[in-house]
Scaffold this motif. Structure first.
Motif, PDB file in Angstrom:
ATOM      1  N   ASN A  76       0.854  -1.183   0.000  1.00  0.00           N
ATOM      2  CA  ASN A  76       0.000   0.000   0.000  1.00  0.00           C
ATOM      3  C   ASN A  76       0.893   1.238   0.000  1.00  0.00           C
ATOM      4  N   THR A  77       0.706   2.094  -0.984  1.00  0.00           N
ATOM      5  CA  THR A  77       1.483   3.325  -1.078  1.00  0.00           C
ATOM      6  C   THR A  77       0.523   4.512  -1.085  1.00  0.00           C
ATOM      7  N   THR A 119       3.380   7.379   2.797  1.00  0.00           N
ATOM      8  CA  THR A 119       3.419   6.171   3.616  1.00  0.00           C
ATOM      9  C   THR A 119       3.560   4.960   2.707  1.00  0.00           C
ATOM     10  N   GLU A 162       3.521   0.862   2.952  1.00  0.00           N
ATOM     11  CA  GLU A 162       3.179  -0.262   3.810  1.00  0.00           C
ATOM     12  C   GLU A 162       3.420  -1.558   3.041  1.00  0.00           C
ATOM     13  N   GLN A 163       4.292  -2.390   3.564  1.00  0.00           N
ATOM     14  CA  GLN A 163       4.674  -3.635   2.914  1.00  0.00           C
ATOM     15  C   GLN A 163       4.159  -4.809   3.731  1.00  0.00           C
ATOM     16  N   GLY A 164       3.466  -5.758   3.079  1.00  0.00           N
ATOM     17  CA  GLY A 164       2.908  -6.891   3.794  1.00  0.00           C
ATOM     18  C   GLY A 164       3.377  -8.220   3.250  1.00  0.00           C
ATOM     19  N   ALA A 186       9.740   0.750  11.741  1.00  0.00           N
ATOM     20  CA  ALA A 186       8.522   0.366  11.026  1.00  0.00           C
ATOM     21  C   ALA A 186       7.403   0.040  12.009  1.00  0.00           C
ATOM     22  N   LYS A 187       6.185   0.463  11.670  1.00  0.00           N
ATOM     23  CA  LYS A 187       5.018   0.108  12.471  1.00  0.00           C
ATOM     24  C   LYS A 187       4.514  -1.251  12.008  1.00  0.00           C
ATOM     25  N   TYR A 188       4.153  -2.095  12.962  1.00  0.00           N
ATOM     26  CA  TYR A 188       3.732  -3.459  12.630  1.00  0.00           C
ATOM     27  C   TYR A 188       2.255  -3.670  12.947  1.00  0.00           C
ATOM     28  N   MET A 242       2.013  -6.653   8.215  1.00  0.00           N
ATOM     29  CA  MET A 242       2.233  -5.361   7.567  1.00  0.00           C
ATOM     30  C   MET A 242       3.268  -4.530   8.318  1.00  0.00           C
ATOM     31  N   SER A 291       4.955  -0.614   8.073  1.00  0.00           N
ATOM     32  CA  SER A 291       4.782   0.664   7.396  1.00  0.00           C
ATOM     33  C   SER A 291       5.711   1.731   7.965  1.00  0.00           C
ATOM     34  N   THR A 343       6.263   6.182   7.499  1.00  0.00           N
ATOM     35  CA  THR A 343       5.745   7.434   6.944  1.00  0.00           C
ATOM     36  C   THR A 343       6.796   8.528   7.011  1.00  0.00           C
TER      37      THR A 343
END
Length: 205
Positions: free
Chosen positions: A29-30, A43, A45-47, A76-78, A90, A92, A94
């Protein structure tokens, strides 16, 4: 782009076009939002599904839990998110109110090509052929194959790109929001080249 963001991108192996080649599940998600005529917030977000995360952990000589903690420690936020029936781990990051050129560099580091971002225009390309020269992709594929001989049953890919402008968008190949200031693209097949474009003026070519 700050060093922490670069480290996270590298740690996540964010060459997004190669992830689907391993046969595991990946989601990207970009989100880009223009905050002024010269700056934007982005942001990424890689999953990864369980198989992909297991492969990454094995490649890094870590357990899955250790890898998650390593990425979280890098900034990174998980979270966990279910998309199209698949649960992804996920991660992410920012960057806020950075110069448009910095956002272009960030997107290029994340795997997009031909990136152009101005206050009235956005263009980027998803090109799976760029993954062929990346040795990391081959290593990821090998690691994933060790987890399961036949991964075709679990193959899944999801990608969402969203860009918000200050003015109404008049030309795009994406889907417009009700107020016509936000454009989004959703891709479930990363094997084909895809161009993203949006402009607040009418463009014929």
């Amino acid at each position: 782009m700050n060093k922490k963001m670069k480290h996270v991108l590298l740690a996540l192996c964010v060459c997004i076009f190669g992830l689907m080649m391993t046969g595991c599940g990946s989601a990207i998600n970009t989100t880009v939002k223009l905050t002024s005529t010269t700056k934007a917030t982005c942001t990424i977000e890689q999953g990864y599904d369980d198989e992909m995360l297991d492969g990454l952990a094995s490649l890094s000589e870590m357990t899955k839990k250790e890898l998650i903690n390593e990425l979280k420690g890098s900034g990174a936020k998980y979270s966990k998110k279910k998309i199209d029936g698949v649960t992804y781990h996920m991660f992410s990051m920012t960057v806020k109110n950075k110069k448009l050129s910095d956002i272009e560099d960030l997107l290029s580091s994340a795997g997009y090509t031909n990136v152009c971002l101005t206050k009235d225009f956005f263009y980027a390309t998803l090109d799976p052929s760029t993954a062929s020269s990346n040795l990391t992709i081959a290593k990821l594929a090998d690691a994933a194959q060790l987890q399961k001989n036949d991964l075709t049953d679990s193959l899944s890919f999801y990608m969402n790109v969203k860009v918000s402008f200050k003015n109404k968008v008049k030309t795009t190949n994406g889907k417009l929001s009700n107020k016509s200031k936000t454009v989004s693209w959703t891709i479930r097949d990363a094997s084909k080249k895809k161009n993203f474009y949006a402009s607040t003026s009418k463009v014929t070519k």
